[in-house]
Design an enzyme around this catalytic site. Structure first.
Site, PDB file in Angstrom:
ATOM      1  N   GLY A  40       0.807  -1.236   0.046  1.00 20.53           N
ATOM      2  CA  GLY A  40      -0.085   0.029  -0.122  1.00 20.53           C
ATOM      3  C   GLY A  40       0.859   1.248  -0.015  1.00 20.53           C
ATOM      4  O   GLY A  40       2.124   1.158   0.007  1.00 20.53           O
TER       5      GLY A  40
ATOM      6  N   SER B 101      -2.558   0.550   9.419  1.00 24.27           N
ATOM      7  CA  SER B 101      -1.856  -0.292   8.493  1.00 24.27           C
ATOM      8  C   SER B 101      -2.418  -0.011   7.021  1.00 24.27           C
ATOM      9  O   SER B 101      -3.428   0.470   7.036  1.00 24.27           O
ATOM     10  CB  SER B 101      -2.273  -2.058   8.813  1.00 24.27           C
ATOM     11  OG  SER B 101      -3.467  -2.255   8.522  1.00 24.27           O
ATOM     12  N   LYS B 102      -1.710  -0.347   6.083  1.00 23.29           N
ATOM     13  CA  LYS B 102      -2.185  -0.422   4.559  1.00 23.29           C
ATOM     14  C   LYS B 102      -3.335  -1.136   4.510  1.00 23.29           C
ATOM     15  O   LYS B 102      -4.638  -0.995   3.744  1.00 23.29           O
ATOM     16  CB  LYS B 102      -1.035  -0.878   3.780  1.00 23.29           C
ATOM     17  CG  LYS B 102       0.400  -0.102   3.949  1.00 23.29           C
ATOM     18  CD  LYS B 102       1.286  -0.465   3.098  1.00 23.29           C
ATOM     19  CE  LYS B 102       2.596   0.259   3.216  1.00 23.29           C
ATOM     20  NZ  LYS B 102       3.354  -0.532   4.196  1.00 23.29           N
ATOM     21  N   GLN B 103      -3.276  -2.515   5.127  1.00 22.79           N
ATOM     22  CA  GLN B 103      -4.547  -3.385   5.072  1.00 22.79           C
ATOM     23  C   GLN B 103      -5.771  -3.046   5.616  1.00 22.79           C
ATOM     24  O   GLN B 103      -6.967  -3.299   5.222  1.00 22.79           O
ATOM     25  CB  GLN B 103      -3.982  -4.886   5.389  1.00 22.79           C
ATOM     26  CG  GLN B 103      -2.898  -5.534   4.673  1.00 22.79           C
ATOM     27  CD  GLN B 103      -1.669  -5.173   4.781  1.00 22.79           C
ATOM     28  OE1 GLN B 103      -1.475  -4.221   5.873  1.00 22.79           O
ATOM     29  NE2 GLN B 103      -0.700  -5.094   4.153  1.00 22.79           N
ATOM     30  N   GLY B 104      -5.560  -2.150   6.642  1.00 19.90           N
ATOM     31  CA  GLY B 104      -6.775  -1.899   7.337  1.00 19.90           C
ATOM     32  C   GLY B 104      -7.031  -0.478   6.769  1.00 19.90           C
ATOM     33  O   GLY B 104      -8.165   0.204   7.436  1.00 19.90           O
TER      34      GLY B 104
END
Length: 284
Positions: free
Chosen positions: A14, A234-237
């Site tokens: 990300g 986080s990027k995933q979050g």
């Protein structure tokens, strides 16, 4: 003082966000405060999650921030041959063994044994029970300790906490634990500054350093930047990318690290003052 070599090693899953900027800033300022070298490495070993576009974006933002690497920018996907060589050294010396267990096998075994569900129960230690899926590092039952520059003494019994851990995955990719140790050693990294979420990974990495006879770096784990739900940003979050005002973003990251706002009118002025303040810290 021996030569200091630090690094910033983002994963391109990300765009750069406030949490990764805090790690970049802390590592950059720490290196400059030690009159050391600061390197950039793109940790793209997990090819399933990493994207070239994110690598370009991260490097572009670091360039705009004026955070230039003091050596070639390394991509982990270019180092497969090095990982393979070290993996075979560990395998030959009995530190690594093949494992046939699936995630379901491990889950069911831990339920039977009353172990934590993310623990490997050692099923294949004396030999795989089917086709080898992954390779694990053999862990002895003894505590691993180190002194973190911010958090102080940290002790973990890796065998009790996670058990024998994977160094080569079922999909053929090398695991983060092995790749990061090989890269840090190859680049001569002496000091690792990174987020506190990686604190409990450190004992596993120390075991790899010791097995290979390599010097162990010093560690400084910084506090995590959290979202509104008090979860790691986080990027995933869905963490938002950095805004266009990078001086403001640096000031916010600096305050997150526990310092008062500097109030500089340029990035260069901000870095000069931040380095001066950092040097005054007792643990530098």
């Amino acid at each position: 003082m021996s030569l200091y070599v630090g690094r910033f090693a983002p994963s391109p899953t990300g765009k750069l966000h406030a949490g990764s900027l805090a790690a970049a800033l802390a590592s950059f300022i720490d290196a400059r405060a030690h009159d050391g070298r600061w390197l950039i490495r793109i940790e793209d070993v997990d090819q399933m999650r990493c994207r070239e576009a994110f690598s370009r974006s991260i490097l572009e933002v670091l360039s705009r921030l004026g955070m230039a690497s003091d050596g070639p920018i390394i991509f982990q996907t270019e180092h497969t041959a090095q990982y393979e060589e070290i993996f075979h050294t560990l395998l030959k010396n009995g530190f690594v063994y093949g494992c046939s267990c699936s995630r379901r096998d491990i889950h069911e075994a831990n339920l039977r044994l009353g172990k934590p569900l993310n623990h490997y129960p050692g099923t294949c230690r004396e030999g795989a029970h089917g086709p080898v899926r992954a390779y694990r590092f053999r862990v002895d039952h003894h505590p691993v300790s180190f002194v973190d520059r911010r958090l102080g003494a940290y002790v973990q019994d890796v065998e009790e906490t996670v058990g024998d851990f994977i160094v080569k995955r079922a999909d053929g990719l090398f695991a983060y634990q092995l790749a990061v140790v090989v890269d840090d050693h190859d680049e001569g990294v002496t000091d690792i500054v990174r987020g506190e979420d990686l604190l409990d990974n450190t004992p596993r990495q120390i075991l790899l350093y010791e097995a290979l006879g390599w010097p162990v770096p010093r560690y400084l784990h910084i506090p995590l930047v959290l979202n509104d739900r008090h979860e790691k940003l986080s990027k995933q979050g869905g963490a938002r990318p950095l805004g266009d005002d990078l001086l403001l973003e640096c000031e916010l990251a600096w305050q997150h690290l526990g310092f008062e706002r500097i109030g500089a009118d340029s990035l260069d002025a901000f870095y000069r003052k931040a380095i001066e303040i950092w040097k005054e810290k007792a643990d530098v």
